[in-house]
Scaffold this motif. Sequence first.
Motif, PDB file in Angstrom:
ATOM      1  N   VAL A 186      22.172  42.089   9.202  1.00  0.00           N
ATOM      2  CA  VAL A 186      23.389  41.285   9.593  1.00  0.00           C
ATOM      3  C   VAL A 186      22.739  40.097  10.472  1.00  0.00           C
ATOM      4  O   VAL A 186      21.639  40.136  10.995  1.00  0.00           O
ATOM      5  CB  VAL A 186      24.634  41.729  10.489  1.00  0.00           C
ATOM      6  N   ALA A 187      23.440  39.123  10.493  1.00  0.00           N
ATOM      7  CA  ALA A 187      22.784  37.941  11.294  1.00  0.00           C
ATOM      8  C   ALA A 187      22.441  38.010  12.875  1.00  0.00           C
ATOM      9  O   ALA A 187      23.456  38.871  13.455  1.00  0.00           O
ATOM     10  CB  ALA A 187      23.854  36.691  11.343  1.00  0.00           C
ATOM     11  N   ARG A 188      21.481  37.589  13.313  1.00  0.00           N
ATOM     12  CA  ARG A 188      21.089  38.071  14.695  1.00  0.00           C
ATOM     13  C   ARG A 188      22.142  37.122  15.574  1.00  0.00           C
ATOM     14  O   ARG A 188      22.247  35.915  15.573  1.00  0.00           O
ATOM     15  CB  ARG A 188      19.605  37.436  15.000  1.00  0.00           C
ATOM     16  N   LEU A 189      22.449  37.575  16.532  1.00  0.00           N
ATOM     17  CA  LEU A 189      23.196  37.004  17.652  1.00  0.00           C
ATOM     18  C   LEU A 189      22.280  36.408  18.785  1.00  0.00           C
ATOM     19  O   LEU A 189      21.289  36.832  19.089  1.00  0.00           O
ATOM     20  CB  LEU A 189      24.083  37.883  18.387  1.00  0.00           C
ATOM     21  N   PRO A 190      22.586  35.428  19.419  1.00  0.00           N
ATOM     22  CA  PRO A 190      21.702  34.807  20.547  1.00  0.00           C
ATOM     23  C   PRO A 190      21.805  36.029  21.335  1.00  0.00           C
ATOM     24  O   PRO A 190      22.367  36.555  21.824  1.00  0.00           O
ATOM     25  CB  PRO A 190      22.725  33.954  21.148  1.00  0.00           C
ATOM     26  N   GLY A 191      20.365  36.101  22.032  1.00  0.00           N
ATOM     27  CA  GLY A 191      20.272  37.232  23.111  1.00  0.00           C
ATOM     28  C   GLY A 191      18.925  37.121  23.814  1.00  0.00           C
ATOM     29  O   GLY A 191      18.292  36.294  23.583  1.00  0.00           O
ATOM     30  N   LEU A 192      18.588  38.277  24.518  1.00  0.00           N
ATOM     31  CA  LEU A 192      17.432  38.271  25.246  1.00  0.00           C
ATOM     32  C   LEU A 192      17.226  39.531  25.852  1.00  0.00           C
ATOM     33  O   LEU A 192      18.326  40.362  25.964  1.00  0.00           O
ATOM     34  CB  LEU A 192      17.434  37.208  26.367  1.00  0.00           C
ATOM     35  N   ARG A 193      15.879  39.940  25.975  1.00  0.00           N
ATOM     36  CA  ARG A 193      15.633  41.193  26.507  1.00  0.00           C
ATOM     37  C   ARG A 193      14.805  40.998  27.674  1.00  0.00           C
ATOM     38  O   ARG A 193      14.155  39.916  27.949  1.00  0.00           O
ATOM     39  CB  ARG A 193      14.699  41.967  25.507  1.00  0.00           C
ATOM     40  N   ARG A 194      15.110  41.908  28.682  1.00  0.00           N
ATOM     41  CA  ARG A 194      14.180  41.730  29.813  1.00  0.00           C
ATOM     42  C   ARG A 194      13.568  43.370  30.010  1.00  0.00           C
ATOM     43  O   ARG A 194      14.036  44.325  29.374  1.00  0.00           O
ATOM     44  CB  ARG A 194      14.968  41.710  30.936  1.00  0.00           C
TER      45      ARG A 194
ATOM     46  N   LEU B  61      32.807  40.001  20.356  1.00  0.00           N
ATOM     47  CA  LEU B  61      31.502  40.181  19.601  1.00  0.00           C
ATOM     48  C   LEU B  61      31.983  40.400  18.139  1.00  0.00           C
ATOM     49  O   LEU B  61      33.295  41.099  18.052  1.00  0.00           O
ATOM     50  CB  LEU B  61      30.790  41.529  20.061  1.00  0.00           C
ATOM     51  N   PRO B  62      31.270  40.146  16.980  1.00  0.00           N
ATOM     52  CA  PRO B  62      31.508  40.596  15.649  1.00  0.00           C
ATOM     53  C   PRO B  62      31.700  42.372  15.704  1.00  0.00           C
ATOM     54  O   PRO B  62      31.047  42.759  16.291  1.00  0.00           O
ATOM     55  CB  PRO B  62      30.570  39.967  14.707  1.00  0.00           C
ATOM     56  N   PRO B  63      32.426  42.588  14.752  1.00  0.00           N
ATOM     57  CA  PRO B  63      32.387  43.974  14.651  1.00  0.00           C
ATOM     58  C   PRO B  63      31.354  45.142  14.440  1.00  0.00           C
ATOM     59  O   PRO B  63      31.443  46.217  14.910  1.00  0.00           O
ATOM     60  CB  PRO B  63      33.458  44.257  13.396  1.00  0.00           C
ATOM     61  N   TYR B  64      30.206  44.281  14.070  1.00  0.00           N
ATOM     62  CA  TYR B  64      29.046  45.016  13.788  1.00  0.00           C
ATOM     63  C   TYR B  64      28.114  45.180  15.028  1.00  0.00           C
ATOM     64  O   TYR B  64      27.093  45.913  15.069  1.00  0.00           O
ATOM     65  CB  TYR B  64      28.114  44.695  12.635  1.00  0.00           C
ATOM     66  N   CYS B  65      28.539  44.392  16.118  1.00  0.00           N
ATOM     67  CA  CYS B  65      28.078  44.586  17.400  1.00  0.00           C
ATOM     68  C   CYS B  65      28.910  45.203  18.512  1.00  0.00           C
ATOM     69  O   CYS B  65      29.893  44.693  18.705  1.00  0.00           O
ATOM     70  CB  CYS B  65      27.504  43.240  17.767  1.00  0.00           C
ATOM     71  N   LEU B  66      28.305  46.501  18.893  1.00  0.00           N
ATOM     72  CA  LEU B  66      29.273  47.365  19.474  1.00  0.00           C
ATOM     73  C   LEU B  66      29.405  46.819  21.086  1.00  0.00           C
ATOM     74  O   LEU B  66      30.371  47.282  21.734  1.00  0.00           O
ATOM     75  CB  LEU B  66      28.687  48.746  19.556  1.00  0.00           C
ATOM     76  N   GLY B  67      28.297  46.402  21.565  1.00  0.00           N
ATOM     77  CA  GLY B  67      28.460  45.785  23.336  1.00  0.00           C
ATOM     78  C   GLY B  67      27.453  44.446  23.258  1.00  0.00           C
ATOM     79  O   GLY B  67      26.657  44.225  22.631  1.00  0.00           O
ATOM     80  N   HIS B  68      27.641  43.886  24.434  1.00  0.00           N
ATOM     81  CA  HIS B  68      27.005  42.931  25.069  1.00  0.00           C
ATOM     82  C   HIS B  68      25.702  43.277  25.546  1.00  0.00           C
ATOM     83  O   HIS B  68      24.824  42.573  25.482  1.00  0.00           O
ATOM     84  CB  HIS B  68      27.785  42.076  26.176  1.00  0.00           C
ATOM     85  N   ILE B  69      25.699  44.470  26.199  1.00  0.00           N
ATOM     86  CA  ILE B  69      24.506  44.826  26.836  1.00  0.00           C
ATOM     87  C   ILE B  69      24.136  46.214  26.131  1.00  0.00           C
ATOM     88  O   ILE B  69      24.896  47.173  26.279  1.00  0.00           O
ATOM     89  CB  ILE B  69      24.579  45.113  28.277  1.00  0.00           C
TER      90      ILE B  69
END
Length: 188
Positions: A69-77, A100-108
């Motif tokens: 699926v398409a990558r969402l904007p994001g960042l990792r620390r 969020l789109p249905p394929y992304c279960l959470g923001h974090i």
Amino acid sequence: MHLIRPTLEHLPGYTAALQAGWSADTVRGADAAREELAAIERAPAVFVDMLEDRQGRGAPVTLPDGSRVARLPGLRRWMWDDEGFAGVIGLRWQRGTPELPPYCLGHIGYSVVPWKRRRGHATAALRQMLPEARAVGLPWVDITTDPDNLASQRVIVANGGVLLERFTQPEQFGSTPGLRWRISLALE
């Protein structure tokens, strides 16, 4: 424990954790670790740079069932303590909406290396990531857990999380039970 933006200087700590059998991807595990190790070997600077993708321009994301699926904007620390690398926390969002789109279960999502668990690192990391979520314009963040992951549930509750719903995860994630938690980012 503090969060750091991934750098080449700190990459050996992350790589060592992957080589020891840990993966930030708690669903795809060893497969995801192998993919990341290969990407690090091919182009370490590119790998580190892709961990901060606020436009969502990176390669598609592989879901547990193998679909992409398409990558969402994001960042990792990276979680860093006095001994070095301790884990990862990531934030993702969708431009223009807190949903969020249905394929992304959470923001974090977060994962602490096994040899540093039960030290409060996940609780501290989540607390430190919430201002980042507020800064990208989110009024709340949703985080999902398995019903039996009591440690993660304690982390979320310690950061103001409230159980939003019990749900069945989408087919790509095995149609298993899940819990969705929400943390409000409204300033009091």
